[in-house]
Design a protein around this motif. Structure first.
Motif, PDB file in Angstrom:
ATOM      1  N   ALA A  40       0.669  -1.240  -0.024  1.00  0.00           N
ATOM      2  CA  ALA A  40      -0.003   0.111  -0.046  1.00  0.00           C
ATOM      3  C   ALA A  40       0.965   1.313   0.280  1.00  0.00           C
ATOM      4  O   ALA A  40       0.542   2.345  -0.746  1.00  0.00           O
ATOM      5  CB  ALA A  40      -0.971  -0.026   1.347  1.00  0.00           C
ATOM      6  N   GLU A  41       2.108   1.223   0.763  1.00  0.00           N
ATOM      7  CA  GLU A  41       2.813   2.326   0.687  1.00  0.00           C
ATOM      8  C   GLU A  41       3.491   2.805  -0.482  1.00  0.00           C
ATOM      9  O   GLU A  41       3.703   3.692  -0.969  1.00  0.00           O
ATOM     10  CB  GLU A  41       3.783   2.109   1.976  1.00  0.00           C
ATOM     11  CG  GLU A  41       4.308   3.186   2.822  1.00  0.00           C
ATOM     12  CD  GLU A  41       5.089   2.770   3.770  1.00  0.00           C
ATOM     13  OE1 GLU A  41       6.358   3.059   3.867  1.00  0.00           O
ATOM     14  OE2 GLU A  41       4.757   2.378   4.885  1.00  0.00           O
ATOM     15  N   ARG A  42       4.143   1.631  -1.098  1.00  0.00           N
ATOM     16  CA  ARG A  42       4.536   1.814  -2.414  1.00  0.00           C
ATOM     17  C   ARG A  42       3.844   2.437  -3.363  1.00  0.00           C
ATOM     18  O   ARG A  42       4.072   3.451  -3.919  1.00  0.00           O
ATOM     19  CB  ARG A  42       4.841   0.451  -3.179  1.00  0.00           C
ATOM     20  CG  ARG A  42       5.936  -0.434  -2.604  1.00  0.00           C
ATOM     21  CD  ARG A  42       6.090  -1.357  -3.689  1.00  0.00           C
ATOM     22  NE  ARG A  42       6.970  -2.701  -3.090  1.00  0.00           N
ATOM     23  CZ  ARG A  42       7.601  -3.672  -4.137  1.00  0.00           C
ATOM     24  NH1 ARG A  42       7.213  -3.391  -5.266  1.00  0.00           N
ATOM     25  NH2 ARG A  42       8.323  -4.639  -3.354  1.00  0.00           N
ATOM     26  N   LEU A  43       2.390   2.352  -3.459  1.00  0.00           N
ATOM     27  CA  LEU A  43       1.300   3.018  -4.324  1.00  0.00           C
ATOM     28  C   LEU A  43       1.260   4.506  -3.631  1.00  0.00           C
ATOM     29  O   LEU A  43       1.322   5.265  -4.557  1.00  0.00           O
ATOM     30  CB  LEU A  43       0.059   2.371  -4.325  1.00  0.00           C
ATOM     31  CG  LEU A  43       0.093   1.056  -4.866  1.00  0.00           C
ATOM     32  CD1 LEU A  43      -1.117   0.244  -4.503  1.00  0.00           C
ATOM     33  CD2 LEU A  43       0.278   0.776  -6.371  1.00  0.00           C
ATOM     34  N   THR A  44       1.024   4.437  -2.415  1.00  0.00           N
ATOM     35  CA  THR A  44       1.065   5.987  -1.932  1.00  0.00           C
ATOM     36  C   THR A  44       2.184   6.711  -2.286  1.00  0.00           C
ATOM     37  O   THR A  44       2.038   7.930  -2.482  1.00  0.00           O
ATOM     38  CB  THR A  44       0.647   6.278  -0.753  1.00  0.00           C
ATOM     39  OG1 THR A  44       1.341   5.136  -0.030  1.00  0.00           O
ATOM     40  CG2 THR A  44      -0.700   5.583  -0.405  1.00  0.00           C
ATOM     41  N   HIS A  45       3.321   6.087  -2.690  1.00  0.00           N
ATOM     42  CA  HIS A  45       4.624   6.902  -2.793  1.00  0.00           C
ATOM     43  C   HIS A  45       4.797   7.080  -4.384  1.00  0.00           C
ATOM     44  O   HIS A  45       5.825   7.471  -4.668  1.00  0.00           O
ATOM     45  CB  HIS A  45       5.900   6.079  -2.006  1.00  0.00           C
ATOM     46  CG  HIS A  45       5.851   6.818  -0.666  1.00  0.00           C
ATOM     47  ND1 HIS A  45       5.417   5.993   0.251  1.00  0.00           N
ATOM     48  CD2 HIS A  45       6.356   7.855  -0.175  1.00  0.00           C
ATOM     49  CE1 HIS A  45       5.602   6.482   1.375  1.00  0.00           C
ATOM     50  NE2 HIS A  45       6.208   7.802   1.204  1.00  0.00           N
ATOM     51  N   GLY A  46       3.737   6.487  -5.167  1.00  0.00           N
ATOM     52  CA  GLY A  46       3.801   6.943  -6.646  1.00  0.00           C
ATOM     53  C   GLY A  46       4.264   5.575  -7.524  1.00  0.00           C
ATOM     54  O   GLY A  46       4.304   5.888  -8.803  1.00  0.00           O
ATOM     55  N   ALA A  47       4.523   4.627  -6.860  1.00  0.00           N
ATOM     56  CA  ALA A  47       4.695   3.323  -7.700  1.00  0.00           C
ATOM     57  C   ALA A  47       3.558   2.961  -8.553  1.00  0.00           C
ATOM     58  O   ALA A  47       2.254   3.319  -7.936  1.00  0.00           O
ATOM     59  CB  ALA A  47       5.198   2.088  -6.864  1.00  0.00           C
ATOM     60  N   GLU A  48       3.464   2.634  -9.704  1.00  0.00           N
ATOM     61  CA  GLU A  48       2.592   2.377 -10.529  1.00  0.00           C
ATOM     62  C   GLU A  48       2.702   0.818 -11.016  1.00  0.00           C
ATOM     63  O   GLU A  48       3.944   0.446 -11.651  1.00  0.00           O
ATOM     64  CB  GLU A  48       2.573   3.182 -11.834  1.00  0.00           C
ATOM     65  CG  GLU A  48       1.895   4.762 -11.406  1.00  0.00           C
ATOM     66  CD  GLU A  48       1.885   5.727 -12.746  1.00  0.00           C
ATOM     67  OE1 GLU A  48       2.036   5.222 -13.640  1.00  0.00           O
ATOM     68  OE2 GLU A  48       1.628   6.952 -12.320  1.00  0.00           O
TER      69      GLU A  48
END
Ligand code: ATP
Ligand code: MG
Length: 456
Positions: A40-48
């Motif tokens: 979840a954190e990866r996504l919130t930091h912009g990972a796509e």
């Protein structure tokens, strides 16, 4: 085009099994995450990611909760849930929450790849719709295959982005556009951006096919199959197996051959002339034309069934006069091509004004040939008005253009930077992480600058 996939599963062994299955089926860009809060954190930091495979049962944050985060932070990431046998109700609930599909453990390779391809097809259609509606800023995932296409026009960038989406699938693509707009160049780029890169790309000029030639050219023939067949020939289809056939000038294919071509596209199966043995090929088709196929259909000169067959995806290249911002860029690229090694060569201001003012009925090919001739005529490294065709040299145009250039406001570096940052931020629909990535600056730097400019 690469598909990026993230597998989230707290069981590393199972995640590895899924990753193996994907990689042996040609999906190379697969990442693993064993802790759902970190995913979840990866996504919130912009990972796509294009697709996430999410296990239902995980400690801390289960699949259901993670799905919620994905759909909020990165709605265009498609999710496939991986559930246990007795969880049909939960799976259905996940679909309602926005997951695209679910798989029941143990997952077979066949089911996994089927679900993934279906999901990617759905995603491709949504992405194409977004680009057509002008919602998304075109950003290529891998610009390498598109490098030969010189452009900075937003119309062209949109076409290229859509082309990249089609490249990932096997749908037939139709490219339309006036003569010299770069249809063949784009067809090659799609091939290079597709999983078929490295396999043959075979252009076939449909205007040159006659009823006597069609089968022999496409299917090949054995020796002695017909009078004059002195040697055997493998034909375009076999020669292009696993690759792409480019059906160029499809609007000029004689009507009596259109039905034959349609059968080739539908079947993928054929027999060489002189034998009855059926062969199967795996070929992707890209067609191009500068004709108006809809008009030809209305005149009963083009078969609608063939039209809809080849138009799985449709890309239209705008004429050069509708993207004049590309003229200086293309002219420079052609100078480098035709005056190699002369790094200082350039076009003087007057000549560039004249080049910008021209209409280019022959589009990029015409500009290319103007620069080629100019490069031959140039004395030294400077291209002057004397080097371009007489009909382009109109003095009043030059004066007007130079006056406009000179009256453009002079900006400081800080003003240029501000304009560029704010414009990019607006184009991304106020998406800070995307803006930062595009500008290749840190997110915090971007935030600070926007604050200074008073932009929210
Ligand atoms: N954006 C571009 N950047 C660089 N070169 C380009 C671009 N567009 C076209 N060209 C060059 O212009 C020429 C014509 O392009 P291409 O053959 O792809 O056009 P086309 O649309 O297929 O034309 P036609 O309808 O006449 O067959 C080629 O030499 C190609 O390399
Ligand atoms: Mg062409």
């Amino acid at each position: 085009m690469r598909t990026s996939i993230l597998i989230v599963d707290d069981d590393p062994d199972y995640a590895d099994i899924l990753k193996d299955k994907l990689q042996t089926s040609g999906f190379r860009d697969v990442d693993l995450e064993f802790e759902s809060p970190i995913a979840a954190e990866r996504l919130t930091h912009g990972a796509e990611y294009d697709v996430m495979l999410i296990d239902m049962h995980m400690p801390e944050m289960d699949g259901f909760e993670l799905l919620d985060v994905v759909k909020t932070v990165s709605p265009r990431t498609e999710c496939i849930m991986v559930t246990a046998v007795n969880e049909a109700r939960v799976a259905v609930e996940c679909l309602r929450k926005g997951a695209y599909d679910y798989l029941v453990k143990p997952v077979t390779t066949e089911d996994l790849i089927f679900a993934l391809k279906r999901t990617l097809e759905h995603k491709r259609l949504l992405d194409v719709l977004d680009i057509e509606k002008g919602k998304r800023l075109p950003e290529l995932k891998n610009n390498q295959p598109f490098k030969p296409i010189v452009t900075r026009s937003s119309k062209m960038l949109r076409v290229m982005k859509e082309a990249e989406l089609h490249a990932g699938s096997d749908v037939p693509v139709l490219i339309t556009g006036d003569s010299g707009t770069g249809k063949e160049l784009l067809a090659r780029a799609i091939h290079e951006a597709s999983p078929r890169a490295g396999q043959p790309f075979t252009p076939v000029n449909m205007a040159s096919l006659t009823p006597g030639l069609f089968e022999a050219e496409f299917f090949g023939h054995t020796k002695g199959a017909f009078t004059g067949a002195e040697n055997e020939r493998s034909g375009y289809l076999k020669a292009s197996n696993h690759g792409t056939v480019f059906l160029d000038e499809i609007g000029n294919l004689p009507l009596e051959l259109q039905g034959k071509l349609l059968r080739v596209l539908q079947d993928g199966e054929y027999s060489r002339l002189g034998t009855s043995r059926r062969q199967k090929v795996d070929v992707r088709y890209i067609a191009a034309t500068n004709a108006d196929l809809e008009r030809l259909m209305a005149q009963k000169r083009f078969r609608p069934d063939l039209y809809y067959r080849i138009r799985g995806g449709w890309l239209h290249l705008p004429p050069l006069k509708e993207r004049s911002e590309d003229i200086p860029l293309l002219a420079d690229a052609f100078i480098k091509k035709y005056l190699p090694g002369r790094d200082q060569s350039h076009i003087d201001e007057e000549t560039m004004c004249l080049l910008m003012a021209h209409d280019y009925p022959g589009n990029v090919r015409e500009l290319q040939s103007i620069i080629q001739t100019a490069a031959n005529l140039a004395q030294g490294e400077l291209i002057t008005t004397q080097c371009i065709p007489r009909q382009l040299r109109k003095r009043n145009l030059v004066l007007e253009c130079i006056r406009q250039n000179r009256s453009a406001p002079l900006l400081t570096l800080a003003e240029v930077e501000k304009n560029h940052i704010v414009q990019t931020y607006e184009k991304t629909g106020h998406n800070k992480s995307r803006t930062a990535r595009l500008l290749e600056i840190g997110l915090n730097t971007l935030r600070r600058k926007l604050r200074v400019y008073g932009v929210k």
